[in-house]
Design a protein around this motif. Structure first.
Motif, PDB file in Angstrom:
ATOM      1  N   VAL A 104      -1.778  -5.156  13.453  1.00 48.71           N
ATOM      2  CA  VAL A 104      -1.185  -5.322  12.136  1.00 48.71           C
ATOM      3  C   VAL A 104      -1.021  -6.820  11.911  1.00 48.71           C
ATOM      4  N   CYS A 105      -1.826  -7.368  11.023  1.00 44.85           N
ATOM      5  CA  CYS A 105      -1.810  -8.822  10.784  1.00 44.85           C
ATOM      6  C   CYS A 105      -1.188  -9.058   9.424  1.00 44.85           C
ATOM      7  N   TYR A 106       0.158  -8.931   9.404  1.00 41.95           N
ATOM      8  CA  TYR A 106       0.851  -8.952   8.126  1.00 41.95           C
ATOM      9  C   TYR A 106       0.876 -10.351   7.531  1.00 41.95           C
ATOM     10  N   MET A 145      -1.021 -14.572  11.540  1.00 41.69           N
ATOM     11  CA  MET A 145      -1.490 -13.568  12.500  1.00 41.69           C
ATOM     12  C   MET A 145      -2.957 -13.214  12.254  1.00 41.69           C
ATOM     13  N   LEU A 197       5.970 -10.497  11.095  1.00 46.40           N
ATOM     14  CA  LEU A 197       4.716 -11.253  11.069  1.00 46.40           C
ATOM     15  C   LEU A 197       3.504 -10.395  11.424  1.00 46.40           C
ATOM     16  N   GLY A 198       3.676  -9.477  12.381  1.00 45.70           N
ATOM     17  CA  GLY A 198       2.533  -8.654  12.766  1.00 45.70           C
ATOM     18  C   GLY A 198       2.794  -7.971  14.083  1.00 45.70           C
ATOM     19  N   GLY A 199       1.775  -7.295  14.582  1.00 48.56           N
ATOM     20  CA  GLY A 199       1.952  -6.595  15.848  1.00 48.56           C
ATOM     21  C   GLY A 199       0.692  -5.891  16.279  1.00 48.56           C
TER      22      GLY A 199
END
Lengths: 416, 416
Positions: free
Chosen positions: A305-307, A311, B301-303
């Motif tokens: 998940v590259c929000y 990222m 930010l992401g994961g």
């Protein structure tokens, strides 16, 4: 056979929740050939609850009650039905074990009021609760059939399917010719267009009947027939199914009530293919849907998940120049969707890499409008497919529609 | 004042649509201080419709009917109410102009049956339809108030707000005090334990009233009071809210109807902190929930979704020795949860790293039981917290409960 559905709960009368249970049960009863003439909602009030039960038992053969069987003082459904029938309540031993185990497992003290969740009416059949604590009840009394189900839809629906429906078939519906149904599932097409494509069939239908309905971005067509045996029913249903599929081959993804992600996982398992994903605006929804399928682990390996843009660069090697700068296409672009799909496929060494980047709202982003979404499918040794979507709706519906759209396109690719 | 809502339409009894109108009207009536004791759904059938109207007029002061006022032969609501009241129907001139104009504007021939949409009951107040064709009705008769509204929510809601509500205030509610409510939200506690902790308050409640109810893993308490002004109401509600919070300080996460992920995003935005996540068995559900909050981009930010062991090693540097081998703790272990949380926090350079690894079922894994889940929260410069959960339920409920549990523990850490 006539049925009446009574939903119990002051929260319904205050409008805090919508009575979706009545809809669910109405659809289910219709497929059993049972007519629903009234749906009623009544609060957690002993007098009015008993009034409703009395009225329903005058005008219906089957009375289904949902809700009001939890642990608290205002959960009165079983007490009210027992009082109306002049029967007593007792603790069901198996149901009590089930409740007690729940607390033991969690190492939490069970408060005394939880014993109420194991109560059943004397002479009734307890209906075990596979997804919750409160036990349900089924009983016949002076020619009428009473079913008590929990209020939370997640408990009510499985209990109806696994417990109440078989009980009804065995006790109340012995003389009826059973109805057999098949569910056909469609994606990538709206309900009205589907109905248009099937119009001749629908208008000339008599047996089997054809009923399309839309639900959360998918369209389901239920075909039903009454028959003396399953074999006889299947011959009729299969013939119609073939006709329908020949009219909509590019949209019918399943015969059976499964979501498209399950059809995809099944196909890819057979093909021995693997899958990964990179998600921006959907924040994990795509991967969550795929991994909701039991057994998806052999197909879906993982994803990112590259929000934030940061990222996208760091975890997925998107070139900074694509993301930021005067002439950069920006994070919400076909270019970035393509890189995300190709990179996640390479990093995870999977056969397919999926990617989503877009503006889910409520605020616009990068001066791009809410609802603009790019989705991409990278396949080993193939050219990456990128699609632009222009969706309407709120944040939630845009995210859901994006995922449905990508899953449909992935299905189209792997089914061929 | 007591009200009853009657929704008319066979499509509701077949489960083709959900009765959201009843919810909408219940909320609206509650804010006007009107108690709704029953909601009824009845089909397009003259006899049963009249029966329902008769029953409602015996037990309520205000009867609201929705639906059944379109142009077709099975739209019977006005006919049924007129017959019950022994009044006649006539065409309202303004309403007829409105219908006719619609067809003229579109240059479409108006079929004769459309005249039915302009019918009103003699002696009633026509309620103009700003977003559709069929005119509504409002009338009082022998001390009871009757309102007829259209079925489609897009027509019903504006007609209620702009026409029916002012009519009710002027005719039926001249003496009533409005109700004011607050919603308090709780996590990490079940409904029964919450009620137990608030038992003294609930049993001694009179004004404001206290109503707890559970919904998808969260518990909500609604406190309500009648008052002549908002200011007067707020004084009473705020005092009770303080009392409740002092009894459950470790569980009440919001005053207002928001999910816990929103409370977390708001808190972390104020604190200027950032967040990342690594998910195994929940497959993206945690990140999906966090990113469902508008504005979550500044916090989250992401994961990484590391569904396979391979991805746990490759994307999150989990040592192979922890995952596989005779004496390895395995992927579902406190050790791996800790590494996942610490690694994702470091890789993304965020203040908090969250991790989930477990067995969501339906099959067990690594000889570990379904429902065994480890969750971890890594915080910059702090010792990582790891928790073992033993959950029951199906795959979906285990995943949902895992996420709720982790969000609750994160909230507890950041709120202090």
């Amino acid at each position: 056979m006539k049925a009446e559905i009574i939903a119990v709960g002051t929260e319904l009368l205050l409008g805090q929740i919508v009575n979706t249970n009545a809809q669910f049960l109405s659809v289910e009863l219709a497929t059993l050939g049972i007519d629903v003439y009234f749906q009623t909602v009544v609060g957690d009030n002993m007098t009015r609850l008993q009034e409703s039960i009395q009225l329903a038992s005058q005008r219906a053969d089957i009375i289904l009650l949902t809700g009001g069987i939890g642990p608290t003082q205002d959960d009165l459904t079983k007490d009210a039905l027992a009082a109306f029938l002049r029967r007593e309540l007792h603790i069901d031993r198996l149901a009590m074990d089930h409740v007690a185990q729940f607390f033991t497992k969690r190492d939490v003290h069970m408060t005394e009021n939880n014993r109420r969740q194991a109560l059943v009416i004397d002479g009734s059949t307890p209906l075990p609760n596979a997804t919750g604590l409160a036990v349900g009840n089924a009983l016949s009394h002076e020619g009428k059939y009473y079913i008590i189900l929990p209020g939370p839809p997640k408990e009510m629906a499985p209990m109806f399917h696994e417990q109440a429906k078989p009980w009804l078939l065995q006790h109340a519906l012995t003389d009826e010719m059973p109805i057999y149904s098949s569910m056909l599932k469609f994606a990538g097409i709206g309900e009205s267009l589907l109905e248009d494509r099937l119009l001749d069939l629908i208008q000339n239908q008599s047996d089997p009947t054809i009923a399309p309905y839309a639900k959360e971005g998918e369209v389901t067509v239920r075909i039903s027939t009454k028959a003396t045996s399953e074999q006889e029913a299947m011959i009729k249903l299969n013939a119609l199914e073939k006709q329908i599929q020949s009219l909509l081959p590019e949209h019918m993804y399943a015969s059976g009530d499964i979501p498209i992600e399950k059809a995809i996982v099944d196909l890819m398992t057979d093909q021995g293919k693997t899958l990964s994903a990179a998600e921006s605006c959907t924040g994990g929804l795509l991967m969550e849907r795929i991994t909701s399928v039991p057994g998806s682990a052999t197909v879906f390996l993982g994803g990112i998940v590259c929000y934030s843009n940061q990222m996208k660069e760091k975890l997925l090697n998107v070139p900074h120049d694509l993301l930021e700068g005067e002439d950069a296409p920006g994070a919400v672009s076909a270019e970035v969707a393509q890189v995300l799909a190709e990179q996640v496929r390479m990093i995870t060494d999977t056969d397919y890499g999926l990617a989503i980047t877009g503006v889910a709202g409520p605020a616009y982003s990068e001066r791009k409008p809410v609802g603009l979404v790019y989705i991409a499918i990278a396949e080993r040794d193939k050219k990456t497919e990128v699609y632009e979507l222009n969706l309407i709706g709120n944040r939630e519906t845009i995210r859901v529609r994006t995922v449905k759209s990508l899953l449909y396109r992935l299905w189209r690719i792997i089914v061929n």
